[in-house]
Design an enzyme around this catalytic site. Structure first.
Site, mmCIF file in Angstrom:
data_model
loop_
_atom_site.group_PDB
_atom_site.id
_atom_site.type_symbol
_atom_site.label_atom_id
_atom_site.label_comp_id
_atom_site.label_asym_id
_atom_site.label_seq_id
_atom_site.Cartn_x
_atom_site.Cartn_y
_atom_site.Cartn_z
ATOM 1 N N ARG A 25 40.727 37.391 33.234
ATOM 2 C CA ARG A 25 41.650 37.669 34.345
ATOM 3 C C ARG A 25 42.960 36.880 34.225
ATOM 4 O O ARG A 25 44.012 37.357 34.618
ATOM 5 C CB ARG A 25 40.931 37.354 35.670
ATOM 6 C CG ARG A 25 41.709 37.732 36.935
ATOM 7 C CD ARG A 25 40.784 37.626 38.133
ATOM 8 N NE ARG A 25 41.470 37.522 39.393
ATOM 9 C CZ ARG A 25 41.758 38.536 40.203
ATOM 10 N NH1 ARG A 25 41.411 39.760 39.872
ATOM 11 N NH2 ARG A 25 42.366 38.330 41.358
ATOM 12 N N ILE A 51 47.721 41.421 42.549
ATOM 13 C CA ILE A 51 46.476 41.718 41.835
ATOM 14 C C ILE A 51 45.395 41.506 42.898
ATOM 15 O O ILE A 51 45.390 40.492 43.597
ATOM 16 C CB ILE A 51 46.267 40.802 40.609
ATOM 17 C CG1 ILE A 51 44.931 41.044 39.919
ATOM 18 C CG2 ILE A 51 46.416 39.329 40.946
ATOM 19 C CD1 ILE A 51 44.768 40.261 38.590
ATOM 20 N N SER A 52 44.497 42.487 43.069
ATOM 21 C CA SER A 52 43.514 42.419 44.164
ATOM 22 C C SER A 52 42.489 41.315 43.916
ATOM 23 O O SER A 52 42.270 40.888 42.778
ATOM 24 C CB SER A 52 42.802 43.763 44.311
ATOM 25 O OG SER A 52 43.734 44.790 44.554
ATOM 26 N N GLN A 53 41.839 40.916 45.009
ATOM 27 C CA GLN A 53 40.731 39.945 44.968
ATOM 28 C C GLN A 53 39.646 40.485 44.016
ATOM 29 O O GLN A 53 39.342 41.690 44.064
ATOM 30 C CB GLN A 53 40.199 39.855 46.397
ATOM 31 C CG GLN A 53 39.060 38.927 46.634
ATOM 32 C CD GLN A 53 38.488 39.142 48.040
ATOM 33 O OE1 GLN A 53 38.764 40.150 48.692
ATOM 34 N NE2 GLN A 53 37.698 38.200 48.489
#
Ligand code: SAM
Length: 209
Positions: A25, A51-53
């Site tokens: 990530r 950027i999403s959880q």
């Protein structure tokens, strides 16, 4: 991240968990940016986008899983952002097309995907509410921005033999993660978790501002 944020909250698909273990990530978060890329939260990626959880990416991925498996499945992501979600889908073995409306984000994501070994992902700059008919029909469509309703072109581009779409549907402030499954000319909708996403801006989404 995988055990504490995903498994502990009920993400159980071993293939999805393995994909989250494999994709690094930190490669998709800006260098020198503040915060932990593996933290339990969304992060800025530029152009006012996020950027999403990790949990939300995993939840959407599980919900979008094609009944026939990910390997070789045509999958569309609307909202490339950092490229992380597209990398997860590619790691699962899908044939991924991803669309981003901000050209600088798309270019950065393309480079990051290439560097991380996912150069086969097709990154398109454009209005994802129109879909991308050339890459379809899609076994799965993941819309990673929130809008008032599912854009009709996306419903049309779903595979008629059980294609699945996942999208946050609702107002600018609050949405519900919604799953649509297509069988022939019938679309079945289920409303699941409350979520908050950045807006889906485009012809079949909301207007800017
Ligand atoms: N999937 C991304 C990731 O893994 O980093 C997160 C995406 S972010 C939550 C939502 C993205 O959707 C933003 O980058 C935004 O610019 C994009 N977006 C919003 N409306 C769009 C549209 N109509 N077409 C394509 N992208 C759109």
């Amino acid at each position: 991240m995988v055990s504490e944020q995903l498994e502990a909250r009920g993400i159980g698909d071993p293939q999805v968990l393995a994909a989250f273990m494999a994709v690094e990530r930190h490669r998709f978060v800006a260098d020198g940016g503040e915060g932990d890329p593996y933290g339990d939260h969304a992060m800025p990626v530029g152009q006012g986008q996020t950027i999403s959880q990790p949990y939300v990416v995993a939840r959407m991925t599980e919900l979008a899983a094609p009944a026939s498996g990910w390997a070789g499945a045509r999958v569309l992501e609307v909202g490339t952002g950092s490229g992380y979600g597209a990398a997860i889908l590619a790691q699962l073995g899908a044939e991924v097309t991803t669309i981003e409306r901000h050209a600088p984000l798309a270019e950065l994501a393309r480079d990051r995907l290439q560097d991380a070994g996912y150069g086969r992902v097709n990154v398109i700059v454009g209005d994802g509410t129109e879909g991308w008919p050339a890459g379809g029909p899609y076994r799965s469509i993941l819309v990673t921005a929130g809008g008032p309703s599912v854009p009709p072109p996306l419903l049309e581009q779903l595979d008629s033999e059980g294609g699945r779409l996942v999208m946050p549907v609702g107002s600018r402030e609050h949405q519900v993660l919604t799953v649509v499954e297509r069988r022939g000319e019938a679309w079945t909708t289920s409303e699941l978790d409350p979520v908050v996403f950045v807006p889906l801006i485009g012809r079949h989404g909301v207007s800017e501002g």
